[in-house]
Write an enzyme that holds these catalytic residues in place. Structure first.
Site, mmCIF file in Angstrom:
data_model
loop_
_atom_site.group_PDB
_atom_site.id
_atom_site.type_symbol
_atom_site.label_atom_id
_atom_site.label_comp_id
_atom_site.label_asym_id
_atom_site.label_seq_id
_atom_site.Cartn_x
_atom_site.Cartn_y
_atom_site.Cartn_z
ATOM 1 N N CYS A 1 0.823 -1.216 0.000
ATOM 2 C CA CYS A 1 0.000 0.000 0.000
ATOM 3 C C CYS A 1 0.856 1.265 0.000
ATOM 4 C CB CYS A 1 -0.898 0.062 1.236
ATOM 5 S SG CYS A 1 -1.350 -1.494 1.972
ATOM 6 N N SER B 1 -13.129 -4.954 9.044
ATOM 7 C CA SER B 1 -12.416 -4.511 7.849
ATOM 8 C C SER B 1 -13.428 -4.136 6.784
ATOM 9 C CB SER B 1 -11.524 -5.644 7.340
ATOM 10 O OG SER B 1 -11.093 -5.388 6.034
ATOM 11 N N CYS C 1 -10.040 -26.624 1.485
ATOM 12 C CA CYS C 1 -8.985 -25.986 0.692
ATOM 13 C C CYS C 1 -7.650 -26.612 1.053
ATOM 14 C CB CYS C 1 -8.963 -24.469 0.953
ATOM 15 S SG CYS C 1 -7.657 -23.589 0.064
ATOM 16 N N CYS D 1 -2.646 3.400 2.915
ATOM 17 C CA CYS D 1 -3.241 2.329 3.710
ATOM 18 C C CYS D 1 -4.310 2.887 4.633
ATOM 19 C CB CYS D 1 -2.158 1.617 4.511
ATOM 20 S SG CYS D 1 -2.691 0.000 5.098
ATOM 21 N N ASP D 2 -5.252 2.048 5.001
ATOM 22 C CA ASP D 2 -6.530 2.428 5.589
ATOM 23 C C ASP D 2 -6.509 3.670 6.485
ATOM 24 O OD1 ASP D 2 -7.209 0.142 4.305
ATOM 25 O OD2 ASP D 2 -7.873 -0.954 6.068
#
Length: 572
Positions: free
Chosen positions: A54, A475, A180, A127-128
């Site tokens: 970022c 988030s 997975c 970034c955030d």
């Protein structure tokens, strides 16, 4: 080249008059000429570092801005601030530093600007928390300012489809559920993030990048260009040139960020299915400039805003696709044409939002942004909630969700780690309402995000089968029935502190309610037995944050803001 009168600019205190000879000697030491010292000083703040992709291009973009400042008659002065990158801080104690970093960023930019008496500010963030932190500093200082986003990452490709880091988080849950194989998870993690830039979906960084344009602090259609694109350097140079025009006109952030501008910003959050973190950051920004704008104000706007941008995590596309479709101003255009946007708000372009929108033509060939006449859903992708469990409000992201109502028995955890452990061990039952408390601004401290837990639930196929409620945060990448910012928080003795396993909780994102179905006599008995809790953070930055932080509905701010000002830095 315009010659500027420094007699009313902050930098006169470090560069003008015989008494400032010692100060000027430092500038000569750095190679500046007498003519350059006589120019306005422009602070160029970069959140660039090696912590995550970022931030890795920000310093180069900030250096490009120097070119524009120089060409337009200013003197660029670059400095750096920190970031805490949520994708790396996620799922462990490091996340307690994330929200704290927002205020640290704002404080550090403020202090550097104040200490060196810079006349204007260009802020680069990727970034955030660095995006709102940078814009908070601009509104606090109120010198001419331009916000520049570093740009998003390009999507990764895996099994012939676009992927983001969220696919990796969800694959962790799939691996825990046996769905997975480790070889598939390993292959995915190596291609999900193919280079520089912030997370590509409409997560917190891209949401706040959209806010930067809608609120008027960023140049039109500047923020959606991906980080690897060469045009990002051109945008930085343009910001450097334009900041000098703003100094000449004395056009300041608080002239731009009016109440109406905050309403425009809330519209873009709802219309794009943006991050619920915007409901923290917009009130915090409003606090910096004395505008009343809290979670409930945002919720009222969310109720009437159509959801029109088909972006991940609820939709199909990423920021690059939105850029190709026409960018933030393509969204603003259709909202404006339908009467949802205040067009008379000023922007850093020197023109009003409506004047900027006039230069945009609707692109009928793109598939990312829907016209208001044919929205994805008629109301916004983010919803405010209020009720007996959250008298001071809560928030949920409903973009892409089918079922907007949920009722079930509570499953209570007093920290995220305990909840995540149960998810990993397949200990969560369908139909329950997971409650994660003591994760609020004070109680965490730091109001952690819960992406590791929510993504693991999705990876196990439980995303639509359970609800999750917390006084912490989510988030922007979270999807599913996940309600955050519940207030009052557990550490303050709010109703969420009184919930016990098996209590029935109901959430209605259509009506905007969240209720705990326990009679008042029972709650009173529980309240009488409740005791405040201590945390392990009894010193340092996180302790300091906990001492002063306010409620989530007001932005989790740590100081009184503009309403308590007796003077403003820009006018020193």
């Amino acid at each position: 080249m315009t010659r500027f009168d420094k007699s009313k600019l902050p930098s006169r205190h470090v560069s003008v008059g015989p008494e400032r000879a010692p100060h000027r000697s430092y500038y000569y030491a750095m190679g500046l000429s007498e003519e350059e010292i006589a120019r306005p000083f422009v602070g160029i703040a970069s959140a660039g570092n090696d912590s995550a992709p970022c931030n890795t291009t920000l310093d180069a973009q900030a250096d490009a801005a120097r070119i524009g400042v120089n060409e337009a008659g200013g003197m660029p002065r670059r400095f750096n601030t920190i970031t805490v990158t949520d994708g790396i801080a996620m799922g462990h104690q490091g996340m307690k530093a994330s929200l704290v970093s927002r205020d640290c960023i704002a404080d550090s930019v403020e202090l550097s600007m104040r200490g060196h008496c810079y006349d204007a500010l260009i802020g680069f963030a990727g970034c955030d928390k660095s995006l709102p932190g940078m814009m908070m500093a601009m509104l606090r200082l109120n010198v001419p300012s331009i916000f520049v986003y570093g740009g998003s990452i390009l999507p990764g490709r895996f099994e012939d489809k676009d992927v983001t880091v969220v696919d990796v988080f969800e694959a962790v849950g799939g691996h825990a559920a046996g769905n997975c194989p480790l070889t598939r998870l390993t292959a995915l993690e190596k291609v999900a993030c193919p280079g520089h830039g912030a997370c590509g979906g409409q997560y917190t960084a891209n949401t706040m990048a959209c806010v930067g344009e809608a609120i008027g602090l960023s140049l039109p259609n500047s923020n959606m260009a991906p980080a690897p694109y060469g045009s990002r350097g051109d945008i930085a140079i343009a910001a450097g040139k334009q900041i000098m025009t703003l100094i000449e006109r004395n056009l300041r952030p608080r002239d731009i960020c009016t109440r109406e501008a905050f309403e425009n910003a809330a519209r873009i959050v709802a219309a794009t299915g943006g991050s619920t973190n915007a409901a923290l950051h917009l009130p915090a920004m409003a606090n910096e400039c004395g505008v009343k704008f809290d979670l409930f104000d945002m919720a009222e706007i969310f109720k009437t805003t159509p959801y029109i941008a088909d972006l991940k995590p609820g939709g199909k596309y990423v920021a690059k696709d939105m850029y190709d479709a026409g960018g933030v101003y393509m969204v603003l255009k259709t909202l404006f044409d339908a009467g949802f946007i205040h067009g008379d708000c000023m922007t850093v372009s020197g023109k009003t939002l409506a004047e900027n929108i006039e230069e945009i033509s609707w692109n009928p060939n793109q598939k990312v942004i829907y016209p208001v006449a044919n929205p994805i859903t008629p109301t916004g992708g983010v919803v405010g909630l209020k009720g007996s469990l959250a008298p001071e409000g809560a928030i949920v992201k409903v973009a892409g969700m089918q079922n907007l109502r949920f009722t079930g028995p509570a499953r209570v955890f007093d920290c995220e780690e305990d909840a995540f452990r149960q998810v990993e061990e397949r200990g969560i039952e369908k139909g329950c309402v997971i409650v994660i408390r003591y994760e609020g601004p004070k109680g965490g401290p730091g109001m952690r995000e819960m992406l590791s837990t929510t993504a693991a639930l999705y990876g196990q196929g439980l995303g639509a089968e359970v609800a999750l409620i917390t006084d912490g945060r989510f988030s922007g990448a979270t999807r599913g029935f996940c309600i955050g910012h519940v207030g009052p928080e557990a550490a303050e003795g709010g109703p969420i502190a009184l919930v016990e396993d098996g209590d029935i909780i109901s959430i209605d994102a259509v009506a905007g309610t969240i209720d705990l179905h326990v009679d008042e006599a029972t709650l009173a008995a529980r309240r009488a037995n409740w005791q405040p809790r201590s945390t392990n953070y009894q010193s340092g930055a996180i302790w300091k944050f906990a001492q002063t932080v306010g409620p989530a509905r007001l932005g989790a701010v740590t100081h009184p803001g503009a309403k308590a000002e007796t003077h403003m830095f820009a006018d020193i």
